[in-house]
Design a protein around this motif. Sequence first.
Motif, PDB file in Angstrom:
ATOM      1  N   ASP A 185     119.296  -5.861-100.514  1.00 16.19           N
ATOM      2  CA  ASP A 185     118.118  -5.569-101.340  1.00 16.19           C
ATOM      3  C   ASP A 185     117.154  -6.752-101.367  1.00 16.19           C
ATOM      4  O   ASP A 185     115.932  -6.564-101.279  1.00 16.19           O
ATOM      5  CB  ASP A 185     118.537  -5.192-102.762  1.00 16.19           C
ATOM      6  CG  ASP A 185     119.204  -3.820-102.831  1.00 16.19           C
ATOM      7  OD1 ASP A 185     118.997  -3.009-101.900  1.00 16.19           O
ATOM      8  OD2 ASP A 185     119.949  -3.558-103.800  1.00 16.19           O
ATOM      9  N   LEU A 188     115.039  -7.282 -98.168  1.00 16.61           N
ATOM     10  CA  LEU A 188     113.879  -6.408 -97.985  1.00 16.61           C
ATOM     11  C   LEU A 188     112.578  -7.105 -98.367  1.00 16.61           C
ATOM     12  O   LEU A 188     111.499  -6.701 -97.940  1.00 16.61           O
ATOM     13  CB  LEU A 188     114.049  -5.120 -98.799  1.00 16.61           C
ATOM     14  CG  LEU A 188     115.214  -4.223 -98.378  1.00 16.61           C
ATOM     15  CD1 LEU A 188     115.361  -3.050 -99.341  1.00 16.61           C
ATOM     16  CD2 LEU A 188     115.040  -3.725 -96.945  1.00 16.61           C
ATOM     17  N   PRO A 192     110.550  -9.668 -91.469  1.00 20.57           N
ATOM     18  CA  PRO A 192     111.331  -8.721 -90.658  1.00 20.57           C
ATOM     19  C   PRO A 192     112.467  -9.362 -89.867  1.00 20.57           C
ATOM     20  O   PRO A 192     113.528  -8.749 -89.728  1.00 20.57           O
ATOM     21  CB  PRO A 192     110.278  -8.121 -89.717  1.00 20.57           C
ATOM     22  CG  PRO A 192     108.997  -8.238 -90.469  1.00 20.57           C
ATOM     23  CD  PRO A 192     109.098  -9.516 -91.252  1.00 20.57           C
ATOM     24  N   ARG A 195     115.622  -9.438 -91.896  1.00 20.01           N
ATOM     25  CA  ARG A 195     116.234  -8.113 -92.039  1.00 20.01           C
ATOM     26  C   ARG A 195     116.945  -7.693 -90.752  1.00 20.01           C
ATOM     27  O   ARG A 195     118.028  -7.111 -90.784  1.00 20.01           O
ATOM     28  CB  ARG A 195     115.160  -7.093 -92.409  1.00 20.01           C
ATOM     29  CG  ARG A 195     114.635  -7.259 -93.823  1.00 20.01           C
ATOM     30  CD  ARG A 195     113.481  -6.319 -94.096  1.00 20.01           C
ATOM     31  NE  ARG A 195     112.201  -6.981 -94.015  1.00 20.01           N
ATOM     32  CZ  ARG A 195     111.079  -6.411 -93.617  1.00 20.01           C
ATOM     33  NH1 ARG A 195     111.084  -5.147 -93.225  1.00 20.01           N
ATOM     34  NH2 ARG A 195     109.950  -7.078 -93.593  1.00 20.01           N
ATOM     35  N   LYS A 213     118.781   0.901 -94.838  1.00 19.99           N
ATOM     36  CA  LYS A 213     117.662   0.301 -95.571  1.00 19.99           C
ATOM     37  C   LYS A 213     116.974  -0.758 -94.717  1.00 19.99           C
ATOM     38  O   LYS A 213     115.740  -0.859 -94.679  1.00 19.99           O
ATOM     39  CB  LYS A 213     118.153  -0.359 -96.869  1.00 19.99           C
ATOM     40  CG  LYS A 213     118.386   0.565 -98.032  1.00 19.99           C
ATOM     41  CD  LYS A 213     118.690  -0.293 -99.260  1.00 19.99           C
ATOM     42  CE  LYS A 213     118.950   0.573-100.475  1.00 19.99           C
ATOM     43  NZ  LYS A 213     119.213  -0.264-101.674  1.00 19.99           N
ATOM     44  N   LEU A 214     117.789  -1.551 -94.036  1.00 22.10           N
ATOM     45  CA  LEU A 214     117.247  -2.625 -93.211  1.00 22.10           C
ATOM     46  C   LEU A 214     116.563  -2.070 -91.965  1.00 22.10           C
ATOM     47  O   LEU A 214     115.445  -2.474 -91.625  1.00 22.10           O
ATOM     48  CB  LEU A 214     118.369  -3.596 -92.815  1.00 22.10           C
ATOM     49  CG  LEU A 214     119.026  -4.375 -93.968  1.00 22.10           C
ATOM     50  CD1 LEU A 214     120.253  -5.121 -93.478  1.00 22.10           C
ATOM     51  CD2 LEU A 214     118.039  -5.338 -94.610  1.00 22.10           C
ATOM     52  N   SER A 216     115.321   0.943 -91.370  1.00 22.11           N
ATOM     53  CA  SER A 216     114.121   1.738 -91.640  1.00 22.11           C
ATOM     54  C   SER A 216     112.947   0.875 -92.085  1.00 22.11           C
ATOM     55  O   SER A 216     111.795   1.326 -92.049  1.00 22.11           O
ATOM     56  CB  SER A 216     114.419   2.804 -92.702  1.00 22.11           C
ATOM     57  OG  SER A 216     114.782   2.203 -93.932  1.00 22.11           O
ATOM     58  N   SER A 217     113.228  -0.363 -92.481  1.00 22.81           N
ATOM     59  CA  SER A 217     112.148  -1.260 -92.910  1.00 22.81           C
ATOM     60  C   SER A 217     111.477  -1.979 -91.742  1.00 22.81           C
ATOM     61  O   SER A 217     110.476  -2.670 -91.923  1.00 22.81           O
ATOM     62  CB  SER A 217     112.692  -2.307 -93.891  1.00 22.81           C
ATOM     63  OG  SER A 217     113.463  -3.293 -93.211  1.00 22.81           O
ATOM     64  N   ASN A 219     109.730  -2.272 -87.821  1.00 19.69           N
ATOM     65  CA  ASN A 219     108.916  -1.590 -86.807  1.00 19.69           C
ATOM     66  C   ASN A 219     109.755  -1.476 -85.539  1.00 19.69           C
ATOM     67  O   ASN A 219     110.152  -2.501 -84.977  1.00 19.69           O
ATOM     68  CB  ASN A 219     107.641  -2.390 -86.551  1.00 19.69           C
ATOM     69  CG  ASN A 219     106.702  -1.699 -85.574  1.00 19.69           C
ATOM     70  OD1 ASN A 219     107.127  -0.886 -84.750  1.00 19.69           O
ATOM     71  ND2 ASN A 219     105.425  -2.034 -85.647  1.00 19.69           N
TER      72      ASN A 219
END
Length: 242
Positions: A185, A188, A192, A195, A213-214, A216-217, A219
Amino acid sequence: MTRVSDKVSQQVKELPEDTSFGYGQLAIPKQEYLTAAKALERLQKKGVIKKLAKGIFYKPKKTVFGEKKPDEQQLLKPYLYQNGKRTAYITGDYLYNQLGLTTQVPAVMQIASRNRRIFVNNGAVKATPVKSYVDVTDANYQMLGFLDAIKDLKQIPDVDIENALAIFKSRLSVLTPAQRQMVIDYALAYPPRVRALLGAILMDLNVKKGIDKLSSSLNPLTTFELGINDSLLPTASDWHIR
């Protein structure tokens, strides 16, 4: 009602030896600082505490060789708190040395805080401010320092990437599932590359919860040049790390 001097004396008594502190660590309202200062002055005269710098005191540890001198972390500790609560932590190369990531010890330390800019120059120790990515607490500052190390991996002096990855894996592997979720968490809020590398390490450790979560955050078209290939970290390419 307990007198201010009694409150100060009791709080100092409860502090362990070899500990530094400032007004921010004492549960004393600012309007009582003047009275607290007089109480601390009396404790100095009794030899219970010693003054290190303006507003910074030290409860010495007695040994057979005399009083132990405070180390850098103890000298900086009072600057890390406000009104008895932690709001900052030591980061940068000093922390990375403590983590075993570098052999170098910087002449100037770094203190991270969300809402404070903390400069220290008391002769014995110097520190400059950096901004933390989230609010700092006693419960999370070690996790934030760990994420800082991942963030700064390529900038850490004389770092051995393979050794660093082993240290990262070791530290993540001993966390509880709840603690790992906290790290995810907090990550995030980081750049990038943090992550991505955290996700790759967790995947390598076969930790699945929270990984989405990581991923999908990030590109999916971004590549992270970290000097890490699949021979060092088998999951690196899955996270576009090279």
